[in-house]
Design a protein around this motif. Structure first.
Motif, short mmCIF file in Angstrom:
data_model
loop_
_atom_site.label_atom_id
_atom_site.label_comp_id
_atom_site.label_asym_id
_atom_site.label_seq_id
_atom_site.Cartn_x
_atom_site.Cartn_y
_atom_site.Cartn_z
N SER A 1 -4.05 2.70 -4.90
CA SER A 1 -2.64 3.08 -4.11
C SER A 1 -1.83 1.86 -3.94
CB SER A 1 -2.92 4.18 -2.96
OG SER A 1 -3.62 5.28 -3.29
N TYR B 1 3.57 9.59 -4.11
CA TYR B 1 3.45 8.35 -3.40
C TYR B 1 4.71 7.96 -2.87
CZ TYR B 1 -0.99 8.03 -5.72
OH TYR B 1 -2.29 8.31 -6.03
N LYS B 2 4.51 7.50 -1.65
CA LYS B 2 5.62 6.96 -0.69
C LYS B 2 5.35 5.35 -0.29
CE LYS B 2 6.92 11.33 1.35
NZ LYS B 2 7.10 12.13 2.51
N ILE B 3 6.57 4.64 -0.33
CA ILE B 3 6.41 3.33 -0.25
C ILE B 3 7.20 2.91 1.24
CG2 ILE B 3 7.24 0.95 -0.84
CD1 ILE B 3 7.29 2.11 -3.75
N LYS C 1 0.98 -1.21 0.03
CA LYS C 1 0.05 -0.10 -0.04
C LYS C 1 0.78 1.35 0.11
CE LYS C 1 -4.25 2.04 0.65
NZ LYS C 1 -4.96 2.03 -0.56
N MET C 2 0.72 2.00 -1.07
CA MET C 2 1.57 3.35 -1.03
C MET C 2 0.70 4.43 -0.22
SD MET C 2 2.61 3.34 -5.19
CE MET C 2 1.05 3.70 -5.54
N LYS D 1 9.71 5.77 4.78
CA LYS D 1 9.01 6.06 3.93
C LYS D 1 9.77 6.58 2.71
CE LYS D 1 5.92 7.91 6.47
NZ LYS D 1 4.41 8.82 6.72
N ILE E 1 1.81 -0.21 -11.00
CA ILE E 1 1.11 0.50 -9.94
C ILE E 1 -0.33 0.65 -10.16
CG2 ILE E 1 0.96 2.93 -8.92
CD1 ILE E 1 4.01 3.34 -10.13
N TYR F 1 -3.02 3.26 -9.28
CA TYR F 1 -3.16 4.62 -8.45
C TYR F 1 -4.37 4.70 -8.09
CZ TYR F 1 1.09 6.15 -10.58
OH TYR F 1 2.39 6.35 -10.64
N TYR G 1 0.04 8.35 -0.01
CA TYR G 1 -0.12 9.66 -0.65
C TYR G 1 0.29 10.85 0.19
CZ TYR G 1 -1.01 13.26 -4.31
OH TYR G 1 -1.14 14.18 -5.06
N GLU G 2 1.41 11.39 0.33
CA GLU G 2 1.78 12.64 0.96
C GLU G 2 2.38 13.87 0.13
OE1 GLU G 2 4.67 11.45 4.12
OE2 GLU G 2 3.04 10.33 4.97
#
Length: 171
Positions: free
Chosen positions: A166, A57-59, A49-50, A69, A161, A163, A52-53
């Motif tokens: 996410s 997108y952060k992993i 799960k990514m 992250k 990916i 989106y 969103y910030e």
């Protein structure tokens, strides 16, 4: 504080250690394997799960056992971390002077060439997969973002990916 960080990284990056091979030995987990120049094992069905910030997108990723992250960045050649994260990893004992490989030059998104410090990350865990001995760059900037670049991503055969959900999937 910035001067202290710079001194630590400069001292470490200028250390000359004889008989250092190109591929450091893994040091702390029997579950790890050396995949230094190979693709990652098939990890069919591994979805992450990514997050969103701030428009990216952060992993969720673990570096040498420390949760972080990273921005998923296919344009970055290596994993990139700031001096702040490098110092934090150092204080936690997650990196040491043996992990400092030396100076490295890189081109940023604006086209500028900058000097950084190349380090070896003993382990980078994304989802259910752990890669060992991954090269990363320490950017001499306290506020540089964490970037998950090709030194890690190229080890996976296929990345998809979604989106809408996410989710990033490694196949």
């Amino acid at each position: 504080m910035r001067l202290f960080i710079l001194i630590i990284l400069i001292v470490f990056s200028s250390c000359k250690r004889p008989n250092r091979g190109n591929s450091p030995k893994p040091s702390y987990s029997t579950q790890q394997e050396n995949v230094s120049n190979t693709r990652a094992r098939k990890i069919t069905g591994s979805e992450i799960k990514m997050i969103y910030e701030n428009g990216v997108y952060k992993i969720p990723t673990e570096v040498n056992g420390i949760s972080m992250k990273f921005i998923f960045d296919t344009g970055a050649s290596t994993i990139s971390i700031s001096e702040t994260e490098a110092l934090y990893l150092y204080k936690q004992g997650a990196i040491n002077e043996e992990d400092i490989l030396g100076s490295v030059y890189f081109q940023d998104a604006t086209g500028n060439i900058s000097e950084g410090t190349e380090i070896n990350l003993k382990s980078v865990k994304i989802g259910s997969y752990t890669m060992t001995n991954v090269k990363a760059s320490v950017v001499h900037n306290l506020q540089a973002p964490l970037l998950l670049g090709q030194s890690a991503l190229s080890r996976f055969g296929k990345v998809t990916i979604d989106y809408d959900k996410s989710i990033i999937r490694f196949e």
